[in-house]
Design a protein around this motif. Structure first.
Motif, PDB file in Angstrom:
ATOM      1  N   TYR A   1       0.914  -1.141  -0.021  1.00 31.91           N
ATOM      2  CA  TYR A   1      -0.043  -0.170   0.044  1.00 31.91           C
ATOM      3  C   TYR A   1       0.747   1.184  -0.119  1.00 31.91           C
ATOM      4  O   TYR A   1       2.051   1.288   0.449  1.00 31.91           O
ATOM      5  N   SER A   2       0.207   2.329  -0.474  1.00 30.47           N
ATOM      6  CA  SER A   2       0.842   3.595  -0.453  1.00 30.47           C
ATOM      7  C   SER A   2      -0.036   4.818  -0.215  1.00 30.47           C
ATOM      8  O   SER A   2      -1.252   4.607  -0.232  1.00 30.47           O
ATOM      9  N   GLY A   3       0.466   6.025   0.260  1.00 29.05           N
ATOM     10  CA  GLY A   3      -0.365   7.155   0.444  1.00 29.05           C
ATOM     11  C   GLY A   3       0.458   8.199   0.917  1.00 29.05           C
ATOM     12  O   GLY A   3       1.422   8.286   1.477  1.00 29.05           O
ATOM     13  N   LEU A   4      -0.452   9.415   1.185  1.00 32.30           N
ATOM     14  CA  LEU A   4      -0.113  10.356   1.829  1.00 32.30           C
ATOM     15  C   LEU A   4       0.185  10.093   3.336  1.00 32.30           C
ATOM     16  O   LEU A   4      -0.858   9.271   3.784  1.00 32.30           O
ATOM     17  N   CYS A   5       1.162  10.788   3.991  1.00 35.41           N
ATOM     18  CA  CYS A   5       1.299  10.238   5.507  1.00 35.41           C
ATOM     19  C   CYS A   5       1.696  11.597   6.352  1.00 35.41           C
ATOM     20  O   CYS A   5       2.114  12.785   5.720  1.00 35.41           O
ATOM     21  N   ARG A   6       1.463  11.417   7.418  1.00 35.63           N
ATOM     22  CA  ARG A   6       1.799  12.591   8.688  1.00 35.63           C
ATOM     23  C   ARG A   6       2.106  11.975   9.706  1.00 35.63           C
ATOM     24  O   ARG A   6       1.807  10.870  10.217  1.00 35.63           O
ATOM     25  N   VAL A   7       3.185  12.290  10.733  1.00 35.88           N
ATOM     26  CA  VAL A   7       3.424  12.148  11.909  1.00 35.88           C
ATOM     27  C   VAL A   7       2.487  12.757  12.939  1.00 35.88           C
ATOM     28  O   VAL A   7       2.728  14.275  12.781  1.00 35.88           O
ATOM     29  N   GLU A   8       2.039  12.210  13.901  1.00 31.41           N
ATOM     30  CA  GLU A   8       1.173  12.849  14.958  1.00 31.41           C
ATOM     31  C   GLU A   8       2.058  12.329  16.483  1.00 31.41           C
ATOM     32  O   GLU A   8       2.434  11.187  16.478  1.00 31.41           O
ATOM     33  N   ASP A   9       2.100  13.391  17.288  1.00 34.31           N
ATOM     34  CA  ASP A   9       2.255  12.898  18.669  1.00 34.31           C
ATOM     35  C   ASP A   9       3.706  11.866  18.956  1.00 34.31           C
ATOM     36  O   ASP A   9       4.091  11.434  19.623  1.00 34.31           O
ATOM     37  N   GLU A  10       4.593  12.275  17.945  1.00 33.83           N
ATOM     38  CA  GLU A  10       6.061  11.985  17.910  1.00 33.83           C
ATOM     39  C   GLU A  10       6.214  10.452  17.780  1.00 33.83           C
ATOM     40  O   GLU A  10       7.424   9.760  17.548  1.00 33.83           O
ATOM     41  N   ASP A  11       4.863   9.710  17.727  1.00 31.02           N
ATOM     42  CA  ASP A  11       5.197   8.290  17.677  1.00 31.02           C
ATOM     43  C   ASP A  11       4.005   7.529  16.734  1.00 31.02           C
ATOM     44  O   ASP A  11       3.960   6.365  16.980  1.00 31.02           O
ATOM     45  N   ARG A  12       3.233   8.553  16.085  1.00 26.34           N
ATOM     46  CA  ARG A  12       2.117   7.852  15.148  1.00 26.34           C
ATOM     47  C   ARG A  12       2.456   8.323  13.919  1.00 26.34           C
ATOM     48  O   ARG A  12       2.546   9.445  13.500  1.00 26.34           O
ATOM     49  N   LEU A  13       2.536   7.287  12.831  1.00 27.99           N
ATOM     50  CA  LEU A  13       2.364   7.678  11.406  1.00 27.99           C
ATOM     51  C   LEU A  13       0.969   7.312  10.884  1.00 27.99           C
ATOM     52  O   LEU A  13       0.490   6.205  11.226  1.00 27.99           O
TER      53      LEU A  13
END
Length: 139
Positions: A71-83
């Motif tokens: 799979y692929s997609g746009l991504c973002r990191v939140e709370d320093e430990d969640r992709l």
């Protein structure tokens, strides 16, 4: 999170292992074999991943489908430990348009990543999560 803070996650990763961990017993199963093949690529706002069993000897399309994930997609990191990945392409159409959450930790070039606890189709009625380990691949 700024790009500098997320940077340890960015790059090419060679998947070392993938297991399904059962919440009730802690038991782990190597669902793609003990030595799977695969990579994860994570850059600024995009990721892609492919994972297959090394023992994919069948020509049966159903068996091949069951021994891979991609799979692929746009991504973002939140709370320093969640992709968080907004999936736009996937081996399984049900994933397209979903947000997949991965919890991660990077330590000395090793990426540990887990999914949230959820009912797993291979273990009906039991909560499970995926546990992945990957090594930074210096390409």
């Amino acid at each position: 999170m700024s790009d500098i803070e997320a940077r340890p996650l960015f790059g090419w990763w060679k998947i070392l292992s993938f297991q399904v961990e059962l919440e009730d017993t802690g038991e782990r199963a190597d669902t793609y074999g003990v030595d799977p093949l695969g990579h994860i690529v994570i850059e600024r706002d995009r990721m892609m991943s492919i994972l297959t069993s090394r023992e994919r000897l069948s020509n049966d399309p159903a068996a091949l489908f069951e021994t891979m994930i991609a799979y692929s997609g746009l991504c973002r990191v939140e709370d320093e430990d969640r992709l968080i990945i907004k999936v736009d392409t996937a081996w399984h159409p049900a994933w397209i348009g979903t947000e997949q959450v991965r919890f991660f930790n990077v330590d000395r070039g090793v990426l540990a990543m887990t999914t949230a606890w959820q009912i797993h189709p291979s273990f009906p009625g039991r909560l499970a999560r995926g546990v992945l380990m990957a090594q930074r691949n210096n390409v």
